[in-house]
Design a protein around this motif. Structure first.
Motif, PDB file in Angstrom:
ATOM      1  N   GLN A  74      24.354  34.959  -1.616  1.00 47.31           N
ATOM      2  CA  GLN A  74      25.264  36.169  -1.337  1.00 47.31           C
ATOM      3  C   GLN A  74      26.428  36.514  -2.052  1.00 47.31           C
ATOM      4  O   GLN A  74      26.814  37.627  -2.222  1.00 47.31           O
ATOM      5  CB  GLN A  74      25.741  35.959   0.251  1.00 47.31           C
ATOM      6  N   GLN A  75      26.851  35.357  -2.579  1.00 50.40           N
ATOM      7  CA  GLN A  75      28.216  35.440  -3.525  1.00 50.40           C
ATOM      8  C   GLN A  75      27.847  34.738  -4.777  1.00 50.40           C
ATOM      9  O   GLN A  75      26.999  33.898  -4.718  1.00 50.40           O
ATOM     10  CB  GLN A  75      29.560  34.671  -2.808  1.00 50.40           C
ATOM     11  N   ILE A  76      28.510  34.943  -5.913  1.00 48.78           N
ATOM     12  CA  ILE A  76      28.484  34.240  -7.007  1.00 48.78           C
ATOM     13  C   ILE A  76      28.745  32.886  -6.664  1.00 48.78           C
ATOM     14  O   ILE A  76      29.730  32.409  -6.550  1.00 48.78           O
ATOM     15  CB  ILE A  76      28.993  34.878  -8.216  1.00 48.78           C
ATOM     16  N   GLY A  77      27.858  31.918  -7.100  1.00 43.83           N
ATOM     17  CA  GLY A  77      27.865  30.296  -6.941  1.00 43.83           C
ATOM     18  C   GLY A  77      28.611  29.766  -8.137  1.00 43.83           C
ATOM     19  O   GLY A  77      28.426  30.295  -9.117  1.00 43.83           O
ATOM     20  N   SER A  78      29.228  28.679  -8.053  1.00 40.95           N
ATOM     21  CA  SER A  78      29.502  27.859  -9.240  1.00 40.95           C
ATOM     22  C   SER A  78      29.203  26.678  -9.029  1.00 40.95           C
ATOM     23  O   SER A  78      29.039  25.906  -7.919  1.00 40.95           O
ATOM     24  CB  SER A  78      31.107  27.911  -9.549  1.00 40.95           C
ATOM     25  N   GLY A  79      29.134  25.656 -10.033  1.00 44.16           N
ATOM     26  CA  GLY A  79      29.106  24.389 -10.000  1.00 44.16           C
ATOM     27  C   GLY A  79      27.563  23.705 -10.046  1.00 44.16           C
ATOM     28  O   GLY A  79      26.867  24.550  -9.819  1.00 44.16           O
ATOM     29  N   GLU A  80      27.550  22.567  -9.672  1.00 46.12           N
ATOM     30  CA  GLU A  80      26.129  22.038  -9.549  1.00 46.12           C
ATOM     31  C   GLU A  80      25.662  22.492  -8.089  1.00 46.12           C
ATOM     32  O   GLU A  80      26.329  22.316  -6.875  1.00 46.12           O
ATOM     33  CB  GLU A  80      26.114  20.417  -9.456  1.00 46.12           C
TER      34      GLU A  80
END
Length: 503
Positions: free
Chosen positions: A229-235
């Motif tokens: 739904q939202q741009i994720g980041s990280g592992e």
């Protein structure tokens, strides 16, 4: 410690790196690959599929049957909701091949192992210094290698690209996806869903194509792909995947025991130059994009086949260093067009009310014959046209795999002539009328006849030439219309394969 020297060093042993290593080895160039993994075993399926032109390239090298024996033939290219059926395209391989990247790498590494290629496993390129004579390549662990040329095939975060100072402009991410291989305790809902967020899907790793439809096996790991739904980041984590499944499907299907989990975005970038002195880029080091359409892996294979024979000739001293500039000139536009197409495909995956209207319109257009052929030509790579000047429609395009009859009565396919990655002068006129003796150490002359029509994907039927020069990558570099007595042939051979050798 004494520095080990090679003619060419390739950073990264993925599909692009291995294809390039094979091309250079076939051309009798001393080549080494630096690969961070301890072997060529890729954990998990990762990317999947080869498009038609990549299958042709493997056919040109005589190894395509190894891949066909494992993969699933299918009409898989799509635009919006329409499958772009290319079964009527004039090629022996009018389809996509469903085959996971770990299988592609396994087959490629076995092929490369048959060739004189040295692989430095368990090591990474960490830096470089180039001078007028070569490149010093710094390795993890403190070692150093020396090469005349270094090629970065080390992925989207390429250390080689950054160390060479090559800019990587493009577009930032507008969405992100989770992808994984997992086990489930509940029967998963197999298939694809679209919603206002994007595309989601679950499928078994083991499947067959039956009458054009995917038939999954009843057991085994499940491959999950979700748009966040939202741009994720990280592992990415297993909890991220569970939350995403509950949001889309209302359940997480009891997923557990992931083989791997990853996150990718639709960030789209392309190297400003594919070359900086003695450093070159290929594959994801040169271009990254959303995987819609499955063009990424095949794009890298195409880079490798375009670059390999050029780099080999420069290293061996039969062609000038300036020949390497044509690599950027030819492949950068191909990459740019692929990036444009994947950005459009990514946008069409969102299905809110407004976007659904556009998807319906584009899908309707894609069912029409002319748009279908044009877009399928782009996705399959069969319409690639390098700008080699004005003239016959064949010039700069891939050579059709014709069934030839040689002057001595033997039967041979065009692609069989390219198994050794050597250029071919194909004479379809009076045998013996063309003289390539000053290039005979580099070029093979074949006198033959062909009785059928000459047809190209997208373009259709073209006039039959009297002779052609076929580069090792399968593209036509010179065409003789009618019996012109070979006018322009020496110039073409010199341009692409270096000056003549005194006979």
């Amino acid at each position: 410690m004494r520095t080990t020297e090679h003619a060419v060093i390739i950073a990264g042993g993925g599909p692009a790196g291995m294809m390039l290593a094979a091309e250079l080895a076939l051309a009798r160039v001393d080549v080494a690959v630096v690969e961070r993994r301890p072997d060529h075993v890729l954990v998990g399926s990762r990317a999947g599929g080869l498009h038609a032109r990549s299958i042709e390239l493997l056919d040109q090298r005589g190894v395509v049957d190894r891949f066909l024996a494992v993969g699933q033939v299918a009409q898989a290219a799509m635009l919006a909701t329409t499958v772009l059926d290319m079964s009527d395209f004039p090629t022996r391989h009018p389809y996509s091949l469903g085959i996971w990247q770990n299988e592609i790498e396994r087959i490629m590494s076995a092929w490369v192992a048959e060739l004189p290629v040295q692989v430095y496993y368990g090591s990474e390129v960490t830096g470089l210094t180039q001078d007028d004579a070569g490149v010093d390549v710094e390795l993890s662990g403190g070692g150093t290698l020396r090469a005349q040329y270094l090629v970065g095939c080390d992925g989207g975060r390429s250390v080689v690209r950054k160390a060479a100072g090559i800019a990587f402009p493009g577009w930032e991410a507008t969405m992100s996806n989770l992808i994984a291989e997992v086990q489930t305790t509940e029967p998963p809902e197999l298939g694809v869903r679209h919603d206002a967020t994007g595309v989601h899907g679950l499928g078994r790793l083991e499947y067959e194509i039956v009458d054009g439809e995917v038939v999954y096996k009843d057991e085994g790991p499940v491959r999950v792909m979700l748009t966040e739904q939202q741009i994720g980041s990280g592992e990415a984590t297993l909890d991220d995947l569970k939350d995403g499944l509950k949001r889309v499907y209302g359940t997480d299907f009891g997923i557990h025991s992931p083989t791997w989990i990853s996150r990718f975005t639709d960030a789209t970038r392309q190297a400003a130059s594919y070359r900086a002195g003695r450093v070159l880029l290929a594959g994801d080091a040169a271009h990254v994009h959303y995987p819609a359409g499955g063009q990424g892996l095949s794009l890298g294979v195409g880079d490798a086949v375009n670059l390999g024979w050029k780099l080999a000739q420069v290293v061996r001293g039969t062609a000038p260093d300036s020949l390497l500039d044509t690599y950027h000139d030819e492949r950068h536009p191909v990459g740019a067009r692929a990036l444009q197409h994947t950005m459009a495909q990514a946008a069409l995956q969102k299905r809110d009310d407004r976007m659904r209207s556009l998807v319906d319109l584009v899908s309707e257009l894609a069912r029409m014959d002319e748009p279908r052929r044009r877009v399928a030509g782009i996705v399959s790579g069969l319409d690639i046209h390098y700008d080699l000047g004005e003239g016959h429609p064949l010039l700069g395009r891939r050579m059709p795999d014709l069934d030839l009859v040689t002057a001595d009565g033997g039967a041979v396919r065009v692609f069989e002539l390219l198994h050794g990655a050597r250029p071919v002068v194909l004479n379809l006129g009076e045998p013996g009328r063309l003289d390539v003796a000053p290039w005979s150490d580099r070029v093979q002359l074949v006198d033959a006849t062909y009785a059928g029509e000459w047809e190209l994907p997208v373009l259709g039927v073209v006039a039959a030439p009297a002779a052609v020069v076929i580069r090792p990558d399968g593209h036509v570099a010179w065409v003789e219309d009618g019996d012109g007595g070979g006018a322009g042939l020496p110039e073409a051979l010199t341009t692409w394969f270096g000056p003549p050798t005194p006979v």
